[in-house]
Design a protein around this motif. Sequence first.
Motif, PDB file in Angstrom:
ATOM      1  N   ASP A 136      -0.854  17.148  -1.780  1.00 57.95           N
ATOM      2  CA  ASP A 136      -0.014  18.268  -2.224  1.00 57.95           C
ATOM      3  C   ASP A 136      -0.619  19.020  -3.406  1.00 57.95           C
ATOM      4  O   ASP A 136      -0.906  20.206  -3.340  1.00 57.95           O
ATOM      5  N   LEU A 137      -0.785  18.292  -4.530  1.00 55.84           N
ATOM      6  CA  LEU A 137      -1.173  18.964  -5.769  1.00 55.84           C
ATOM      7  C   LEU A 137      -2.526  19.653  -5.639  1.00 55.84           C
ATOM      8  O   LEU A 137      -2.725  20.765  -6.100  1.00 55.84           O
TER       9      LEU A 137
ATOM     10  N   LYS B  69       0.825  -1.212   0.000  1.00 58.42           N
ATOM     11  CA  LYS B  69       0.000   0.000   0.000  1.00 58.42           C
ATOM     12  C   LYS B  69       0.862   1.265   0.000  1.00 58.42           C
ATOM     13  O   LYS B  69       0.386   2.339  -0.352  1.00 58.42           O
ATOM     14  N   SER B  70       2.126   1.127   0.415  1.00 58.41           N
ATOM     15  CA  SER B  70       2.989   2.307   0.479  1.00 58.41           C
ATOM     16  C   SER B  70       3.158   2.960  -0.885  1.00 58.41           C
ATOM     17  O   SER B  70       3.183   4.177  -0.996  1.00 58.41           O
ATOM     18  N   GLY B  71       3.281   2.119  -1.924  1.00 56.95           N
ATOM     19  CA  GLY B  71       3.460   2.652  -3.271  1.00 56.95           C
ATOM     20  C   GLY B  71       2.250   3.451  -3.699  1.00 56.95           C
ATOM     21  O   GLY B  71       2.369   4.588  -4.173  1.00 56.95           O
ATOM     22  N   ALA B  72       1.077   2.865  -3.519  1.00 52.89           N
ATOM     23  CA  ALA B  72      -0.148   3.569  -3.892  1.00 52.89           C
ATOM     24  C   ALA B  72      -0.285   4.846  -3.074  1.00 52.89           C
ATOM     25  O   ALA B  72      -0.629   5.902  -3.599  1.00 52.89           O
ATOM     26  N   PHE B  73       0.045   4.767  -1.781  1.00 49.09           N
ATOM     27  CA  PHE B  73      -0.040   5.960  -0.939  1.00 49.09           C
ATOM     28  C   PHE B  73       0.898   7.052  -1.458  1.00 49.09           C
ATOM     29  O   PHE B  73       0.524   8.216  -1.559  1.00 49.09           O
ATOM     30  N   SER B  74       2.134   6.657  -1.788  1.00 49.80           N
ATOM     31  CA  SER B  74       3.113   7.640  -2.229  1.00 49.80           C
ATOM     32  C   SER B  74       2.612   8.439  -3.424  1.00 49.80           C
ATOM     33  O   SER B  74       2.844   9.639  -3.523  1.00 49.80           O
ATOM     34  N   GLU B  75       1.938   7.741  -4.342  1.00 48.74           N
ATOM     35  CA  GLU B  75       1.432   8.429  -5.520  1.00 48.74           C
ATOM     36  C   GLU B  75       0.150   9.187  -5.215  1.00 48.74           C
ATOM     37  O   GLU B  75      -0.006  10.350  -5.569  1.00 48.74           O
ATOM     38  N   GLU B  76      -0.783   8.521  -4.546  1.00 49.66           N
ATOM     39  CA  GLU B  76      -2.098   9.129  -4.343  1.00 49.66           C
ATOM     40  C   GLU B  76      -2.040  10.345  -3.438  1.00 49.66           C
ATOM     41  O   GLU B  76      -2.793  11.295  -3.617  1.00 49.66           O
ATOM     42  N   HIS B  77      -1.154  10.310  -2.456  1.00 54.54           N
ATOM     43  CA  HIS B  77      -1.138  11.456  -1.546  1.00 54.54           C
ATOM     44  C   HIS B  77      -0.675  12.708  -2.288  1.00 54.54           C
ATOM     45  O   HIS B  77      -1.139  13.794  -2.012  1.00 54.54           O
ATOM     46  N   ASP B  78       0.232  12.532  -3.261  1.00 55.88           N
ATOM     47  CA  ASP B  78       0.636  13.697  -4.047  1.00 55.88           C
ATOM     48  C   ASP B  78      -0.561  14.287  -4.783  1.00 55.88           C
ATOM     49  O   ASP B  78      -0.731  15.493  -4.853  1.00 55.88           O
ATOM     50  N   HIS B  79      -1.368  13.400  -5.342  1.00 52.89           N
ATOM     51  CA  HIS B  79      -2.524  13.856  -6.114  1.00 52.89           C
ATOM     52  C   HIS B  79      -3.569  14.515  -5.219  1.00 52.89           C
ATOM     53  O   HIS B  79      -4.021  15.619  -5.480  1.00 52.89           O
ATOM     54  N   TYR B  80      -3.946  13.817  -4.146  1.00 50.76           N
ATOM     55  CA  TYR B  80      -5.049  14.292  -3.302  1.00 50.76           C
ATOM     56  C   TYR B  80      -4.620  15.341  -2.290  1.00 50.76           C
ATOM     57  O   TYR B  80      -5.436  16.130  -1.847  1.00 50.76           O
TER      58      TYR B  80
END
Lengths: 343, 569
Positions: free
Chosen positions: B351-352, B338-349
Amino acid sequence: MAKKWIYAMEELGQEHFDLVGRKCANLGEMTRLGMRVPPGFAISVDGFEQYMQVTGLGERIEAYFASLGEDLCDSVQKQMDASQAAKLLIAQTPLPADIAAEIESNYEALCARCGVPDLPVAVRSSGSVSMPGQMETYLYVRGAAEVTRRVLEVWESTFNTRAIAFRLEKGMPVDKAPIGVAVIQMVNARSAGVLLTVVPTTGDQDQVVIEGNWGLGESVVAGDITPDNFIVNKDSLAIEKKLSTKQRYVISTLNGTVQADVPTHLQELPCLQDEEILELVRIALGVEKHFGLPQDMEWVVDNDLPFPANIIWVQARPAKFSASQKEADADYIVDQMARLFRR
Amino acid sequence: MTTATVTQTTTMLPPVTGFEFDEKADLEQSPAWFLDATHSVPPWTPLFGWFWINFCRHGMQYGAEKLSLPTVKGWDWRFRNGGGYLTVMLVKSEEEQRQREDRFRVAIRPFIEDYDGLWHSQLDEILGLYEDLKKVDLDRATNIELLDNFEQTVNVCRRMWEVHMYMMYGTYTGYILFENLCRELIGIDDTHPLFHKLISGFDNKVLQVDKRIWEFSQKAAQLGLADIILASEPADIESNIEAAEKGPAFMAEFREFLDEDGWRMQRMSEMNQPTWIEDPTPPLTNLKQFLVKGGGFNLEQEREKISREREAAEKEVFAKIAPEQKGWFTTILRLAQKSGAFSEEHDHYLDLYTHAMMRRSALGISRRLVSAGTIDTLDDIFFLIPEEIRKVAINPDHYNLRPSVEARRAEWLEWCKEPNPPAILREGFDMDQAMAMLVKSNDPIALKVVVGAMPVVREELNADLHGTCGSPGVVEGLARVILNEDQLADIQPGEILVAATTSPSWTPVFSFISGVVMDRGASLSHAAIVGREYGIPVLMNVFVGTEKIKTGQRIRVDANIGALYVLDK
């Protein structure tokens, strides 16, 4: 050597925990309770100790670990290196002839007792402390030379990285670990599986849960297939069956155990008869009563023997159940996470 | 009485009051401060720097405290010439470490027991906050409502960073534990191809957005718009589509998609460039690149293969794990996956999206300031700081902030000319000691993001450059060196991307490049995660890739062994 270091299972019981390790002591205790277990013998922790002493290996390993200094705790890489180095020392140290001969003669006696030359056996580690990473099991081992080789490999597994890390964590001596070995006959399994005298998911202690498949128990224990599931009420002995289509199973061949397709005509049939289910439950409830704790047991139905002699047990231990298993896992993970910050 | 507006003249406030780097005091506090090169190169505008320094800093200390990490209290941050400088805050005594560990054992449990529930409850909270912000119609709002919207945006940013860092510390702790167990139990580390297989083959929001853009490219082809798009320069794609017969309906639908998923910035950590909603050029360029490449959406084709490989890898690993260890090992494996998905999704939801909200709110006020003559252009707002915005927001016609804007813009342009030093160290303190300090902190984010694995130079490989494996595979092709987001449109299908680092705003190009070479990175870096999902090799920590490799050179990347060869020197 004067001291006895190989025992028949029948000679052993719970009190021999430190001498032969958990698995062997349990098998011994099971025979006392009138359970049929596969014939075999136990190599006590003194066996390994003797090999280490006689060959001088113990001192070499001790000296090696002493040379590593304090920071072994802090570096996984160093632990991996230490593991490799210790294993190399073992690989370079052949088993003394008299030790090998003792193991071989006990194996030959077992063959004679079962009436099968080159009897296929299972060689399993039997630690007195449950130690992660040190759980070698070799199935379908045949011939005296093979048996000795596998015993040595079980001993060697005490220097697996994980086992070293575990001992460091627990403040145990890192340069040695007591370990016993169980050598037991491979049962010609028609069916096998597990039995719990408690429903593991709910903690309900009024039912017995049995799961089984054709062939050896590995397919059930590993959770690779959906097994047949039987739930038996401890009072009424009513059996509730959930049969599954069992497509794959694990069988013994001359080259060891393999996965194979279950013959089509067996796939839909229950892997246990009702009388076998009730016999399993009867014995299991006796064991539960004896220990006063719900039990987690492994059973095998022999293909060649008549009922009820065909019901054979290979494991009995206190069951972990309900939330407690998940919680124990979480506890363990929390421990490991806390360890990350202690480097 | 005078009617003249107030002109600010002599005393210009520093951008991040209270957190400007102060050499004497700050080096006394900590011997080493590191430039956050991932996020603050090129230098931040003052307004963005204010948001980041204040709240990323707050979020890290909040997260570390909430989890009671035994050895580290988060990071402290300073602002210097547009750069963010950070240092770790070590727990000073062993006694305090023990007390913190006791609390940590309780605080970390939700990550183990119900990760998905935890993440989604926090995400729902943040997404709800965004919806509240968006309810305000900025064109019709009163000045008071605009200022109120700005203040709320400040609070949302603050809350976002709390959630961000709490989740990130907890998630990475699980990931690092999994790495350690892999080393101990099966003897592989996080640069090993088998390790990458174990954690690949999962969908995430960023990849879903890529797929939507690919679907639009297919739709454009069906509508006969492909030739128009292929013939257009990036900046003209939108207007040329609009001019075509079926174009307006297509663009209407595309904008609908952007209203949902276009709340993102071109540059991950800055707010002075348009969001996708304001300017759809970046996603339309990706759409064009899909058309150039042709064929199916390779993520989809790869996904099944990668998932199967993952299952095989899991089997291989489980065979080495004793049955009684399976329970907890599985839990940690799932956490790492889940860490990989979190790393990407948190940027989207996180930071960005938040940065897009900051930009939206700031521009809302900026429009009023421009029409009141307080500043000249919309972009001027990024050279103001919240104290000034608060001062003028309700009655902008009484103020002239041009001198402030002018002075800060001039200063910012100076920052952009001279790169910030990678670290500021106390006299007598060297880089090795500074790195050792990071390692000693055991800070999960520092370990996964700042330190990373160092490449092992293997002479026998005779490679031109050495790196670590971020995603397994071997590829040969033409290099394309990309130094900033503006150049992304230049990438041609099949090329090997060479960059200092990448961020989620770069994701769409991964579907048509054949490999990635990065100067820095660790196994949870954006390029590594996305590269694994697309099944393309990623070589990281090459350090001097962007310096040594030239666009158009033919290179061979063997991520499996960590080697890069320049074939036409």
